[in-house]
Design a protein around this motif. Structure first.
Motif, PDB file in Angstrom:
ATOM      1  N   ILE A  41      31.083  35.895  45.724  1.00  0.00           N
ATOM      2  CA  ILE A  41      31.611  34.658  46.293  1.00  0.00           C
ATOM      3  C   ILE A  41      33.131  34.721  46.191  1.00  0.00           C
ATOM      4  CG2 ILE A  41      31.218  33.451  44.107  1.00  0.00           C
ATOM      5  CD1 ILE A  41      31.057  30.828  45.736  1.00  0.00           C
ATOM      6  N   ILE A  42      33.788  34.456  47.300  1.00  0.00           N
ATOM      7  CA  ILE A  42      35.251  34.374  47.311  1.00  0.00           C
ATOM      8  C   ILE A  42      35.607  32.897  47.304  1.00  0.00           C
ATOM      9  CG2 ILE A  42      37.368  34.872  48.577  1.00  0.00           C
ATOM     10  CD1 ILE A  42      35.928  37.245  49.862  1.00  0.00           C
ATOM     11  N   MET A  43      36.528  32.534  46.407  1.00  0.00           N
ATOM     12  CA  MET A  43      36.908  31.121  46.262  1.00  0.00           C
ATOM     13  C   MET A  43      38.419  30.978  46.193  1.00  0.00           C
ATOM     14  SD  MET A  43      34.264  30.151  43.205  1.00  0.00           S
ATOM     15  CE  MET A  43      34.670  31.627  42.290  1.00  0.00           C
ATOM     16  N   GLU A  44      38.901  29.906  46.757  1.00  0.00           N
ATOM     17  CA  GLU A  44      40.299  29.507  46.568  1.00  0.00           C
ATOM     18  C   GLU A  44      40.305  28.506  45.424  1.00  0.00           C
ATOM     19  OE1 GLU A  44      43.633  26.894  48.879  1.00  0.00           O
ATOM     20  OE2 GLU A  44      42.329  28.134  50.101  1.00  0.00           O
ATOM     21  N   VAL A  45      40.958  28.868  44.315  1.00  0.00           N
ATOM     22  CA  VAL A  45      40.904  28.071  43.089  1.00  0.00           C
ATOM     23  C   VAL A  45      42.316  27.747  42.620  1.00  0.00           C
ATOM     24  CG1 VAL A  45      40.049  28.035  40.702  1.00  0.00           C
ATOM     25  CG2 VAL A  45      38.782  29.289  42.452  1.00  0.00           C
ATOM     26  N   LYS A  46      42.499  26.546  42.100  1.00  0.00           N
ATOM     27  CA  LYS A  46      43.790  26.214  41.496  1.00  0.00           C
ATOM     28  C   LYS A  46      44.006  27.133  40.302  1.00  0.00           C
ATOM     29  CE  LYS A  46      44.419  21.394  42.712  1.00  0.00           C
ATOM     30  NZ  LYS A  46      44.620  20.030  42.196  1.00  0.00           N
ATOM     31  N   LYS A  47      45.197  27.724  40.228  1.00  0.00           N
ATOM     32  CA  LYS A  47      45.491  28.654  39.141  1.00  0.00           C
ATOM     33  C   LYS A  47      45.320  28.009  37.771  1.00  0.00           C
ATOM     34  CE  LYS A  47      48.479  31.981  41.442  1.00  0.00           C
ATOM     35  NZ  LYS A  47      49.760  32.692  41.388  1.00  0.00           N
ATOM     36  N   GLU A  48      45.655  26.735  37.659  1.00  0.00           N
ATOM     37  CA  GLU A  48      45.515  26.077  36.358  1.00  0.00           C
ATOM     38  C   GLU A  48      44.059  26.050  35.900  1.00  0.00           C
ATOM     39  OE1 GLU A  48      46.991  22.074  36.595  1.00  0.00           O
ATOM     40  OE2 GLU A  48      45.550  21.493  38.122  1.00  0.00           O
ATOM     41  N   ASN A  49      43.104  26.050  36.836  1.00  0.00           N
ATOM     42  CA  ASN A  49      41.679  26.050  36.488  1.00  0.00           C
ATOM     43  C   ASN A  49      41.184  27.427  36.055  1.00  0.00           C
ATOM     44  OD1 ASN A  49      41.582  23.348  37.099  1.00  0.00           O
ATOM     45  ND2 ASN A  49      40.760  23.656  39.146  1.00  0.00           N
ATOM     46  N   LEU A  50      41.956  28.455  36.361  1.00  0.00           N
ATOM     47  CA  LEU A  50      41.565  29.814  35.987  1.00  0.00           C
ATOM     48  C   LEU A  50      41.980  30.156  34.561  1.00  0.00           C
ATOM     49  CD1 LEU A  50      42.458  31.689  39.294  1.00  0.00           C
ATOM     50  CD2 LEU A  50      40.174  31.105  38.453  1.00  0.00           C
ATOM     51  N   GLU A  60      49.351  25.444  42.433  1.00  0.00           N
ATOM     52  CA  GLU A  60      49.209  26.703  43.169  1.00  0.00           C
ATOM     53  C   GLU A  60      47.747  27.134  43.172  1.00  0.00           C
ATOM     54  OE1 GLU A  60      51.918  29.929  42.032  1.00  0.00           O
ATOM     55  OE2 GLU A  60      53.047  28.409  40.918  1.00  0.00           O
ATOM     56  N   THR A  61      47.333  27.797  44.260  1.00  0.00           N
ATOM     57  CA  THR A  61      45.970  28.313  44.337  1.00  0.00           C
ATOM     58  C   THR A  61      45.987  29.836  44.446  1.00  0.00           C
ATOM     59  OG1 THR A  61      45.865  28.139  46.748  1.00  0.00           O
ATOM     60  CG2 THR A  61      45.089  26.227  45.469  1.00  0.00           C
ATOM     61  N   GLU A  62      44.833  30.413  44.178  1.00  0.00           N
ATOM     62  CA  GLU A  62      44.697  31.869  44.239  1.00  0.00           C
ATOM     63  C   GLU A  62      43.280  32.188  44.693  1.00  0.00           C
ATOM     64  OE1 GLU A  62      44.781  35.620  41.132  1.00  0.00           O
ATOM     65  OE2 GLU A  62      46.013  33.877  40.687  1.00  0.00           O
ATOM     66  N   ASP A  63      43.130  33.238  45.487  1.00  0.00           N
ATOM     67  CA  ASP A  63      41.806  33.699  45.879  1.00  0.00           C
ATOM     68  C   ASP A  63      41.251  34.618  44.800  1.00  0.00           C
ATOM     69  OD1 ASP A  63      41.547  32.372  48.304  1.00  0.00           O
ATOM     70  OD2 ASP A  63      42.364  34.017  49.486  1.00  0.00           O
ATOM     71  N   VAL A  64      40.027  34.306  44.360  1.00  0.00           N
ATOM     72  CA  VAL A  64      39.317  35.169  43.417  1.00  0.00           C
ATOM     73  C   VAL A  64      37.946  35.466  44.006  1.00  0.00           C
ATOM     74  CG1 VAL A  64      40.492  34.296  41.354  1.00  0.00           C
ATOM     75  CG2 VAL A  64      38.341  33.253  42.070  1.00  0.00           C
ATOM     76  N   MET A  65      37.382  36.586  43.584  1.00  0.00           N
ATOM     77  CA  MET A  65      36.021  36.922  43.988  1.00  0.00           C
ATOM     78  C   MET A  65      35.183  37.124  42.750  1.00  0.00           C
ATOM     79  SD  MET A  65      34.516  39.921  46.394  1.00  0.00           S
ATOM     80  CE  MET A  65      32.814  39.805  46.924  1.00  0.00           C
TER      81      MET A  65
END
Length: 128
Positions: A41-50, A60-65
């Motif tokens: 699953i590829i997701m656009e997630v807020k960096k603070e949530n990572l 800011e957001t970042e794509d993670v898989m």
């Protein structure tokens, strides 16, 4: 890597296109066509949530898989900035890949492992 490049690799390698189960196209789910289980699953997630160490990232957001992987491999991967515990998944069996940092070779290997982990198991015939 860019999200579009990952989607293209999965389509060309496994003939699987993404499903968008929620509003918009920020979360692309990939299922094994036989088992119907997710292998990515590829997701656009807020960096603070990572919970990225040392990140002062506000909105800011970042794509993670997220991919499924062997727990021993996950332990090793988590020592690199490219990998995080599986976001919103079982952290023992899933790892999040920060797409902006991963190489194509490593990404392909991890997607392949995930694909193999969710494909149907061949049952051995019992001797009669």
């Amino acid at each position: 890597m860019k999200r579009s490049e990952v989607i293209k690799i999965i389509d060309e390698t496994y003939s699987v296109t993404p499903e968008y189960l929620w509003d918009g196209e920020t979360h692309a789910v990939f299922r094994h066509p036989v088992s119907n289980k997710w292998f990515g699953i590829i997701m656009e997630v807020k960096k603070e949530n990572l919970h990225i160490e040392g990140c002062e990232c506000s909105d800011e957001t970042e794509d993670v898989m997220n991919v499924k992987a062997n727990p021993v491999l996950i332990e090793d991967l988590l020592h690199e900035q490219t990998f995080l515990p599986g976001y919103h998944m079982n952290k023992k069996y899933w790892v999040s890949i920060r797409l902006e940092f991963v190489t194509e070779t490593v990404l392909k290997q991890l997607i392949d492992e995930s694909w193999n982990l969710v494909k149907p198991k061949i049952k051995k015939r019992s001797a009669r």
